[in-house]
Each structure stands twice: as C-alpha cells, then as structure tokens.
Design a protein around this motif. Structure first.
Motif, PDB file in Angstrom:
ATOM      1  N   MET A 195     -25.643  99.127  -8.928  1.00  0.00           N
ATOM      2  CA  MET A 195     -26.874  98.376  -9.134  1.00  0.00           C
ATOM      3  C   MET A 195     -27.527  98.002  -7.800  1.00  0.00           C
ATOM      4  N   ILE A 196     -26.724  97.645  -6.800  1.00  0.00           N
ATOM      5  CA  ILE A 196     -27.259  97.364  -5.471  1.00  0.00           C
ATOM      6  C   ILE A 196     -27.891  98.632  -4.896  1.00  0.00           C
ATOM      7  N   GLY A 197     -27.209  99.783  -5.089  1.00  0.00           N
ATOM      8  CA  GLY A 197     -27.772 101.052  -4.635  1.00  0.00           C
ATOM      9  C   GLY A 197     -29.080 101.377  -5.329  1.00  0.00           C
ATOM     10  N   GLY A 198     -29.142 101.120  -6.637  1.00  0.00           N
ATOM     11  CA  GLY A 198     -30.373 101.370  -7.379  1.00  0.00           C
ATOM     12  C   GLY A 198     -31.510 100.468  -6.916  1.00  0.00           C
ATOM     13  N   THR A 199     -31.183  99.219  -6.596  1.00  0.00           N
ATOM     14  CA  THR A 199     -32.200  98.292  -6.104  1.00  0.00           C
ATOM     15  C   THR A 199     -32.732  98.740  -4.742  1.00  0.00           C
ATOM     16  N   MET A 200     -31.825  99.147  -3.846  1.00  0.00           N
ATOM     17  CA  MET A 200     -32.256  99.630  -2.537  1.00  0.00           C
ATOM     18  C   MET A 200     -33.083 100.900  -2.664  1.00  0.00           C
ATOM     19  N   ALA A 201     -32.678 101.800  -3.576  1.00  0.00           N
ATOM     20  CA  ALA A 201     -33.400 103.060  -3.749  1.00  0.00           C
ATOM     21  C   ALA A 201     -34.822 102.814  -4.228  1.00  0.00           C
ATOM     22  N   ALA A 202     -35.002 101.870  -5.149  1.00  0.00           N
ATOM     23  CA  ALA A 202     -36.345 101.570  -5.648  1.00  0.00           C
ATOM     24  C   ALA A 202     -37.262 101.124  -4.530  1.00  0.00           C
ATOM     25  N   SER A 203     -36.718 100.348  -3.590  1.00  0.00           N
ATOM     26  CA  SER A 203     -37.509  99.871  -2.468  1.00  0.00           C
ATOM     27  C   SER A 203     -37.738 100.965  -1.432  1.00  0.00           C
ATOM     28  N   PHE A 213     -13.736 108.978 -10.694  1.00  0.00           N
ATOM     29  CA  PHE A 213     -14.881 109.782 -10.301  1.00  0.00           C
ATOM     30  C   PHE A 213     -15.400 110.669 -11.430  1.00  0.00           C
ATOM     31  N   GLY A 214     -14.508 111.100 -12.323  1.00  0.00           N
ATOM     32  CA  GLY A 214     -14.893 112.060 -13.362  1.00  0.00           C
ATOM     33  C   GLY A 214     -16.004 111.573 -14.267  1.00  0.00           C
ATOM     34  N   GLY A 215     -16.040 110.275 -14.529  1.00  0.00           N
ATOM     35  CA  GLY A 215     -17.068 109.739 -15.407  1.00  0.00           C
ATOM     36  C   GLY A 215     -18.477 109.876 -14.872  1.00  0.00           C
ATOM     37  N   SER A 216     -18.615 110.204 -13.592  1.00  0.00           N
ATOM     38  CA  SER A 216     -19.944 110.340 -12.987  1.00  0.00           C
ATOM     39  C   SER A 216     -20.671 111.589 -13.461  1.00  0.00           C
ATOM     40  N   MET A 217     -19.965 112.520 -14.091  1.00  0.00           N
ATOM     41  CA  MET A 217     -20.572 113.814 -14.435  1.00  0.00           C
ATOM     42  C   MET A 217     -21.597 113.707 -15.558  1.00  0.00           C
ATOM     43  N   ILE A 218     -21.534 112.627 -16.351  1.00  0.00           N
ATOM     44  CA  ILE A 218     -22.544 112.348 -17.380  1.00  0.00           C
ATOM     45  C   ILE A 218     -22.889 110.869 -17.277  1.00  0.00           C
ATOM     46  N   TRP A 219     -24.127 110.521 -17.572  1.00  0.00           N
ATOM     47  CA  TRP A 219     -24.587 109.157 -17.283  1.00  0.00           C
ATOM     48  C   TRP A 219     -23.825 108.083 -18.036  1.00  0.00           C
ATOM     49  N   PHE A 220     -23.380 108.369 -19.271  1.00  0.00           N
ATOM     50  CA  PHE A 220     -22.667 107.342 -20.030  1.00  0.00           C
ATOM     51  C   PHE A 220     -21.157 107.449 -19.869  1.00  0.00           C
ATOM     52  N   GLY A 221     -20.704 108.285 -18.927  1.00  0.00           N
ATOM     53  CA  GLY A 221     -19.271 108.437 -18.716  1.00  0.00           C
ATOM     54  C   GLY A 221     -18.642 107.324 -17.910  1.00  0.00           C
ATOM     55  N   SER A 222     -19.456 106.490 -17.302  1.00  0.00           N
ATOM     56  CA  SER A 222     -18.915 105.348 -16.562  1.00  0.00           C
ATOM     57  C   SER A 222     -19.820 104.144 -16.765  1.00  0.00           C
ATOM     58  N   SER A 223     -19.249 102.972 -16.601  1.00  0.00           N
ATOM     59  CA  SER A 223     -20.029 101.740 -16.754  1.00  0.00           C
ATOM     60  C   SER A 223     -21.131 101.665 -15.706  1.00  0.00           C
ATOM     61  N   ALA A 224     -20.878 102.217 -14.517  1.00  0.00           N
ATOM     62  CA  ALA A 224     -21.900 102.209 -13.468  1.00  0.00           C
ATOM     63  C   ALA A 224     -23.123 103.010 -13.903  1.00  0.00           C
ATOM     64  N   GLY A 225     -22.903 104.163 -14.550  1.00  0.00           N
ATOM     65  CA  GLY A 225     -24.015 104.979 -15.023  1.00  0.00           C
ATOM     66  C   GLY A 225     -24.803 104.294 -16.121  1.00  0.00           C
ATOM     67  N   VAL A 226     -24.096 103.658 -17.045  1.00  0.00           N
ATOM     68  CA  VAL A 226     -24.771 102.940 -18.128  1.00  0.00           C
ATOM     69  C   VAL A 226     -25.596 101.793 -17.561  1.00  0.00           C
ATOM     70  N   ALA A 227     -25.025 101.062 -16.583  1.00  0.00           N
ATOM     71  CA  ALA A 227     -25.740  99.935 -15.983  1.00  0.00           C
ATOM     72  C   ALA A 227     -26.984 100.413 -15.238  1.00  0.00           C
ATOM     73  N   LEU A 228     -26.868 101.485 -14.465  1.00  0.00           N
ATOM     74  CA  LEU A 228     -28.009 101.975 -13.686  1.00  0.00           C
ATOM     75  C   LEU A 228     -29.118 102.498 -14.590  1.00  0.00           C
ATOM     76  N   SER A 229     -28.753 103.033 -15.749  1.00  0.00           N
ATOM     77  CA  SER A 229     -29.763 103.575 -16.661  1.00  0.00           C
ATOM     78  C   SER A 229     -30.653 102.484 -17.255  1.00  0.00           C
TER      79      SER A 229
END
Length: 404
Positions: free
Chosen positions: A128-136, A346-362
């Motif tokens: 989420m911090i990465g997503g916030t920085m990327a938006a800026s 790391f494997g969950g990164s291959m699809i957006w809902f495979g990890s909590s980080a992907g679900v949160a960033l979406s």
C-alpha cells in the motif's frame, strides 16, 4: 467412518470449496471462511475425528492445542496494522521519493524500497505504501505490470523475514528458526532483479517518473522510534523465551502479548490510530478461520514434502490463500522452510487475488482486478518465481526438517 469423494477425504473437499469461495467472492471472504470452518468442524464431529480423538472431546483437545498459535497470530496481525500506520505517519514514505533517479531506474529503486520495507513491515502495508508512492511519482498513471511488480516486491521482501509476512511469522511461531526462513532471500533477490527491471521499463514507457520531489517534509523520528520499539518487543520476546523458557512459548501467546505491551507503553509518546483496529480484527478473524480449517486437515493424505511439492505450492498460492497452505505444511512437516517461505510468500503474486497484498492494492487500482491483464502484463513475475526457485535449489539444495 471417513467419507471419501473420488478418492479425496471430505475434509479436503470442504477445505478446497472454502478456498474457492474465498477466491470467487472477494466481497464476502469473512462469511465464506466462517461458513467453511463451521462445515469442516461439523464434518469432523459427525464422520471423522481430531488427531484420533472423536467427538466434542477431540474438538476441545484440538482447540486447546491450537489456541496459542491463533492468539499469537491475532495479536501480531492487529498489532502490525497499528505499527504500519505509525510508520506511515512518520513521513518516511513521503521523504523516500526524493532520493529516486529521474529515469526508469527511479521506478526500479522504488520497487527495491518496497522490498526492504516489507522485510520489517507487513507485506500489505509495504504494498500500500508502494501504491501510494507510485500514484504520486507517476501522476496516477500506473502500468498493470508495475502494479504486479509492487505486489511481487512486497511479497518477495517478506519471504525471508519472520516479521515481514504472515506466513513466515506463522513458521516462526511454530518453531522454525529465523535463519531457516532467511534462506528465501537467495531466491527472492534475483527474482526481484529480474521482474523489477522489466516492470520499471514498462512503467517508464507508459508514464515517466515525476522529477520534482516534494519539499518541506521532515521525518517524525519519535514515530519511527515507536516502530522500532514494537518490532524489538516481538523479536526480543521470541528470542528470550526460546533461550530461557521455550515451554512458555507453547503454553502462552507471548509474542502477541509483547507487541501489545509495547503498543500500550509507547502510547504516551504517539497515540496509535485506533480506527484501524476494527478492520484489522475482521481481517484477522478471516485469516485465522482459514488457519483453523487447515489445522483440522488429515495431513497424512497430502503429497510427501519435497522441493517439487514446494514449487507446486507456489503456483497453488496464486489461486488460493497462502495462509492455510502454510498451516497445512507446518502441520505436515518435512519441508525445507526457506523453500516453502519463498514459494508460498512469492507465488501468490502471480495473480492479483493470490495474496493479501494484491487484494489490498486493487482497492486503490481497480484496473488490477483483471486476471487476463495481470497475467499478460505481469508475466515477468511468474518467470521470476521459477527462476528464483531454481537458483535456490542449485545453490543451497533441499535440506528438509524431519517430518512430524
């Protein structure tokens, strides 16, 4: 008499349906997880047993064994939500972009920062911090391939740290040494270098980095000190009790308690954002419901632990939540925990809902919710996963712990 469907115990069928429901119904994950827990518990009570003990007495014995793990995870998950907010309010994330290069390498360095942040923050917070920085940094125009890379960097950074990901924290609580988990970085670092360069170039082609860094922002060092104290409390409690009284770790949720004692002790310095607690509690109940489901599975029917199984679990975690997969592996035993930490982390990164980080960033970037676009633009994440796993296998080899 155990019920078997097509050669598969009913316990596993219900568990698979629960995970499938979590994958399909993202807005009702808590209800799905709790329904699955009730269904599996009822199945065990009616048709099978709990580690050889049938009925209610078996259930009570099982919960008596699992409650420490569940309580520790609950304390850490909710506590780390407070910790992550402290870190965000320290303004370190806002200051970091000042030091980024102005070309595609700026996007790559930002992914490195997400990787490092995730080594001591929860991977959801790092993403989420990465997503916030990327938006800026990119004026709100973020490539889907770069979003996949942010998620992958957060998951890779947490894969080798016992405080960087829920799965590795579970291993730590279960008695896996931090040095065993640390080996996952042998795979995670080269994977990051591979997908990070490609994703940064994708992003630069869509929207170059903003060259004017924000000014007038200073780090709030007191908040940063609070973050350090909370982390030291968790790590210190685990180390001290492992050395002096390891049996206490089996009987009491010492680590989770240590985190909350540290939060309470540092409240006079900086007040926590208590608004985060209710959503963190809901998220924790969801994850812990899956952990309890996994703890009741008859692990003797699972494929034997091997590097091939670990590699496969990485692909499975791209579709199903990696928390219960980790719980299953911990109950089964016989894994090389560095391999497993990398695979499920790391494997969950291959699809957006495979990890909590992907679900949160979406939630911030709805365009990430297309599986097709994620696979098409984030193809480098899957390639990096296999490449990193191969490097780990070739350099360190498979050295499993004894099976339970």
């Amino acid at each position: 008499m155990p019920v078997v469907i097509a050669g598969v115990p009913l316990d596993f069928v219900l568990f698979a349906l629960t995970l499938l429901g979590v994958a399909l119904f993202h807005h009702h994950t808590l209800a799905v997880a709790l329904t699955g827990l009730v269904a599996i518990t009822a199945c065990k009570l009616a048709f099978t047993d709990f580690a050889g003990v049938p009925g209610v007495s078996g259930l009570v014995a099982h919960l008596g064994h699992e409650w420490v793990t569940v309580a520790n995870l609950f304390g850490l998950l909710v506590g780390f939500a407070i910790l992550s907010r402290h870190f965000e309010l320290s303004r370190v994330p806002a200051v970091l972009p000042r030091f980024l290069p102005d070309d595609w390498k700026g996007g790559f360095v930002m992914l490195l920062l997400v990787f490092v942040l995730s080594s001591f923050l929860d991977n959801i917070a790092a993403a989420m911090i990465g997503g916030t920085m990327a938006a800026s940094l990119f004026r709100g125009r973020v490539h889907v391939g770069y979003l996949a890379a942010i998620v992958a960097a957060s998951n890779a950074g947490g894969a080798g740290s016992v405080v960087g990901d829920t799965t590795t924290t579970m291993m730590w609580i279960a008695g896996v040494r931090p040095s065993q988990v640390l080996e996952a970085y042998v795979a995670a670092v080269p994977a990051l270098l591979f997908f990070g360069v490609i994703a940064a170039r994708q992003q630069h082609g869509l929207q170059p980095i903003v060259k004017d860094a924000p000014t007038g922002i200073t780090v709030e060092w007191t908040r940063l000190a609070v973050v350090a104290l909370i982390l030291l409390a968790a790590i210190g409690a685990n180390v001290v009790f492992n050395l002096r009284a390891p049996q206490v770790l089996d009987d009491m949720p010492v680590i989770g308690l240590a985190v909350w004692i540290a939060i309470a002790a540092t409240t006079p310095l900086r007040r926590p954002d208590w608004r985060l607690v209710p959503p963190a509690v809901r998220g924790s109940v969801f994850l812990l419901s899956l952990v309890l489901c996994a703890s009741m599975m008859p692990v003797q029917h699972l494929p034997a632990a091997s590097w091939q199984t670990s590699l496969g679990l990485g692909f499975v975690s791209a579709v199903f939540d990696n928390i219960p997969l980790t719980a299953l592996a911990l109950h089964q035993g016989g894994y090389d925990w560095g391999f497993l930490a990398y695979a499920v982390g790391f494997g969950g990164s291959m699809i957006w809902f495979g990890s909590s980080a992907g679900v949160a960033l979406s939630t911030t970037y709805p365009q990430a919710r297309s599986v097709g676009d994620w696979l098409k633009n984030g193809w480098h994440v899957g390639v990096a996963y296999v490449m990193g796993f191969a490097i780990l296998l070739i350099t360190l080899g498979w050295h499993p712990d004894p099976a339970h």
